[in-house]
Design an enzyme around this catalytic site. Structure first.
Site, PDB file in Angstrom:
ATOM      1  N   TYR A  92      -9.478 -10.893  -6.947  1.00  0.00           N
ATOM      2  CA  TYR A  92      -8.589 -10.842  -8.109  1.00  0.00           C
ATOM      3  C   TYR A  92      -8.743 -12.056  -9.022  1.00  0.00           C
ATOM      4  O   TYR A  92      -8.145 -12.093 -10.095  1.00  0.00           O
ATOM      5  CB  TYR A  92      -7.132 -10.740  -7.638  1.00  0.00           C
ATOM      6  CG  TYR A  92      -6.875  -9.504  -6.827  1.00  0.00           C
ATOM      7  CD1 TYR A  92      -6.885  -8.239  -7.416  1.00  0.00           C
ATOM      8  CD2 TYR A  92      -6.653  -9.576  -5.457  1.00  0.00           C
ATOM      9  CE1 TYR A  92      -6.675  -7.091  -6.677  1.00  0.00           C
ATOM     10  CE2 TYR A  92      -6.441  -8.432  -4.698  1.00  0.00           C
ATOM     11  CZ  TYR A  92      -6.450  -7.194  -5.316  1.00  0.00           C
ATOM     12  OH  TYR A  92      -6.256  -6.067  -4.578  1.00  0.00           O
ATOM     13  N   LYS A 114      -1.698  -2.695   7.690  1.00  0.00           N
ATOM     14  CA  LYS A 114      -3.106  -2.633   8.058  1.00  0.00           C
ATOM     15  C   LYS A 114      -3.408  -3.693   9.112  1.00  0.00           C
ATOM     16  O   LYS A 114      -3.022  -4.848   8.961  1.00  0.00           O
ATOM     17  CB  LYS A 114      -3.968  -2.860   6.803  1.00  0.00           C
ATOM     18  CG  LYS A 114      -5.443  -2.542   7.014  1.00  0.00           C
ATOM     19  CD  LYS A 114      -6.198  -2.620   5.705  1.00  0.00           C
ATOM     20  CE  LYS A 114      -7.654  -2.229   5.875  1.00  0.00           C
ATOM     21  NZ  LYS A 114      -8.391  -2.289   4.599  1.00  0.00           N
ATOM     22  N   HIS A 121      -3.515  -9.917   3.567  1.00  0.00           N
ATOM     23  CA  HIS A 121      -4.941 -10.078   3.840  1.00  0.00           C
ATOM     24  C   HIS A 121      -5.154 -11.111   4.939  1.00  0.00           C
ATOM     25  O   HIS A 121      -4.544 -12.180   4.915  1.00  0.00           O
ATOM     26  CB  HIS A 121      -5.676 -10.546   2.573  1.00  0.00           C
ATOM     27  CG  HIS A 121      -5.790  -9.489   1.524  1.00  0.00           C
ATOM     28  ND1 HIS A 121      -6.066  -9.766   0.198  1.00  0.00           N
ATOM     29  CD2 HIS A 121      -5.667  -8.139   1.589  1.00  0.00           C
ATOM     30  CE1 HIS A 121      -6.101  -8.640  -0.491  1.00  0.00           C
ATOM     31  NE2 HIS A 121      -5.866  -7.643   0.332  1.00  0.00           N
ATOM     32  N   HIS A 133      -3.156   2.956  -5.633  1.00  0.00           N
ATOM     33  CA  HIS A 133      -3.605   1.623  -5.216  1.00  0.00           C
ATOM     34  C   HIS A 133      -3.785   0.688  -6.405  1.00  0.00           C
ATOM     35  O   HIS A 133      -3.811  -0.539  -6.251  1.00  0.00           O
ATOM     36  CB  HIS A 133      -4.917   1.734  -4.446  1.00  0.00           C
ATOM     37  CG  HIS A 133      -5.109   0.655  -3.424  1.00  0.00           C
ATOM     38  ND1 HIS A 133      -4.325   0.538  -2.303  1.00  0.00           N
ATOM     39  CD2 HIS A 133      -5.993  -0.373  -3.368  1.00  0.00           C
ATOM     40  CE1 HIS A 133      -4.719  -0.506  -1.580  1.00  0.00           C
ATOM     41  NE2 HIS A 133      -5.724  -1.074  -2.218  1.00  0.00           N
ATOM     42  N   ARG A 135      -1.147  -1.904  -6.704  1.00  0.00           N
ATOM     43  CA  ARG A 135      -1.341  -3.068  -5.829  1.00  0.00           C
ATOM     44  C   ARG A 135      -2.307  -4.058  -6.474  1.00  0.00           C
ATOM     45  O   ARG A 135      -2.064  -5.271  -6.470  1.00  0.00           O
ATOM     46  CB  ARG A 135      -1.866  -2.594  -4.470  1.00  0.00           C
ATOM     47  CG  ARG A 135      -2.157  -3.694  -3.458  1.00  0.00           C
ATOM     48  CD  ARG A 135      -2.512  -3.052  -2.120  1.00  0.00           C
ATOM     49  NE  ARG A 135      -3.158  -3.951  -1.181  1.00  0.00           N
ATOM     50  CZ  ARG A 135      -2.521  -4.736  -0.326  1.00  0.00           C
ATOM     51  NH1 ARG A 135      -1.200  -4.758  -0.304  1.00  0.00           N
ATOM     52  NH2 ARG A 135      -3.195  -5.505   0.513  1.00  0.00           N
ATOM     53  N   ARG A 186       0.854  -1.183   0.000  1.00  0.00           N
ATOM     54  CA  ARG A 186       0.000   0.000   0.000  1.00  0.00           C
ATOM     55  C   ARG A 186       0.892   1.236   0.000  1.00  0.00           C
ATOM     56  O   ARG A 186       2.056   1.165   0.416  1.00  0.00           O
ATOM     57  CB  ARG A 186      -0.911   0.007   1.217  1.00  0.00           C
ATOM     58  CG  ARG A 186      -1.828  -1.215   1.325  1.00  0.00           C
ATOM     59  CD  ARG A 186      -2.613  -1.194   2.625  1.00  0.00           C
ATOM     60  NE  ARG A 186      -3.508  -2.348   2.748  1.00  0.00           N
ATOM     61  CZ  ARG A 186      -3.166  -3.521   3.279  1.00  0.00           C
ATOM     62  NH1 ARG A 186      -1.928  -3.686   3.749  1.00  0.00           N
ATOM     63  NH2 ARG A 186      -4.023  -4.504   3.355  1.00  0.00           N
TER      64      ARG A 186
END
Length: 402
Positions: A384, A243, A375, A349, A352, A218
């Site tokens: 994706y 995150k 994640h 973004h 990414r 990110r």
């Protein structure tokens, strides 16, 4: 004279003066630490935090340029000031609770924004209940048409406020009208488009874009990198406090090794110049300042992408150097996309999204990509997999068969 204060980015607020320059007002703004002038938009920018806002309001009040016309208005103003003080006091305590529970700075800023907006709407905020939460969240969906993720973030912020600040446990929010969840596929660059955008960037911003696409980081993760996070021996980059306050390892693109080493040497020269000028220290993460009293001036702790100029505290004379501001990179990428002639709603973004999509196209499994992206749930990464389906682009139109 009208002074307009609006959000400019996640980290800054803009200040616009309606009647040009007034020296008294300018002095009030210039006394705010880390303020800067945006010559392109003709606005002042200050940090988007409570301390800066309080200082700005206090400075403007002391100019005596904003006077009250009558006693009735004066009484109203006093009530308004008292209410603002009460809200600010609550927000200060909520922030302490968030910090104590190790929430990220971005989450803290977002939660405080929602709580402040909520408290500002209802005057008697000491008597707020679940009914007011339901009403507020419903309005977000019905009146303002916010996205489901935005509404969920607002709900999480208010639940935190009630549970940990007011010590009231809210079990059900049955009356809330939730924003309709929308199915969206990510905006993705083709490999050719990635090259075009990167080639339209210059200097450090070009290197950052390469890292974003080459590692899937990110933007805030890339800009928060320190020198010690780049491990050339292990061919990896350590992403710290990502995150969810999680650390992870990503690959170090081999094509960037020489460029990164040259860049680090340039950063070292900047740091040595700062040290020679009597500065060169920065705040270490967490409690490391106490653990390593002299560590703040060590080169390994310096930002990998430091800002061009040192910030200066006008009141103390202290100077330092923060990392490159996110907004500068965001605007540079937007401009690069335009210059490349790409008609997509792309941003930083998008690199990414492109990273994950192109890895899937190359045959890497979804679990590996999940780990690289950081994640928590593989279902987040599954967005994706649209590239694995033939989709509309793989179907031959009947018109083409005529």
């Amino acid at each position: 004279m009208t002074v307009t204060v609006k959000p400019y980015s996640d980290t800054e607020l803009s200040i616009f003066l309606s009647q040009g320059f007034n020296q008294t007002i300018l002095n009030a703004i210039r006394s705010i630490p880390n303020r800067r002038w945006n010559n392109e938009d003709k606005i002042w920018l200050i940090p988007n935090n409570q301390k800066s806002v309080d200082l700005l309001l206090n400075n403007l009040y002391e100019t005596d340029l904003f006077t009250v016309q009558n006693n009735k208005q004066n009484h109203s103003e006093i009530q308004s000031v008292e209410r603002i003080d009460s809200i600010n006091s609550s927000l200060t305590e909520v922030k302490k609770l968030l910090v104590a529970r190790h929430y990220s700075s971005h989450t803290i800023d977002s939660y405080l924004k929602w709580i402040k907006t909520f408290l500002s709407i209802y005057k008697e905020h000491k008597n707020l209940s679940q009914k007011h939460i339901n009403e507020y969240l419903t309005n977000l969906a019905v009146k303002y048409n916010v996205s489901p993720s935005t509404q969920n973030q607002a709900m999480s912020a208010l639940l935190f406020y009630f549970r940990f600040f007011k010590h009231e446990d809210l079990d059900q929010l049955s009356e809330v009208i939730h924003a309709k969840k929308r199915a969206r596929v990510p905006v993705v660059f083709s490999r050719e488009e990635v090259s075009k955008v990167i080639e339209n960037l210059q200097g450090n911003k070009k290197l950052i874009a390469k890292l974003l696409y080459g590692t899937g980081m990110r933007l805030n993760e890339a800009l928060s990198l320190r020198i010690l996070d780049v491990d050339f021996d292990q061919n990896e980059i350590i992403v710290r406090h990502g995150k969810g306050d999680k650390d992870r390892h990503v690959m170090l693109p081999q094509s960037l090794i020489l460029e990164l080493k040259a860049h680090i040497q340039n950063v070292k020269k900047i740091h040595q110049k700062d040290l020679a000028d009597g500065w060169g220290a920065l705040k270490l993460p967490g409690a490391l300042n106490a653990k390593y009293p002299n560590g703040s001036k060590e080169f390994k702790w310096q930002w990998l992408f430091p800002q061009k100029n040192r910030w200066k505290n006008a009141s103390t004379g202290e100077e330092g150097r923060w990392h490159l501001d996110e907004s500068l990179m965001q605007r540079a990428v937007k401009q690069a996309v335009l210059e490349a002639g790409i008609n997509k709603n792309a941003s930083c973004h998008t690199f990414r999204h492109s990273f994950a999509t192109h890895l899937l196209e190359n045959g890497y499994d979804i679990r590996t990509i999940q780990e690289l992206l950081g994640h928590s749930d593989v279902s987040t990464t599954m967005i994706y997999t649209h590239v694995l389906n033939r989709g509309a682009g793989g179907v031959v139109s009947p018109l083409d068969r005529m």
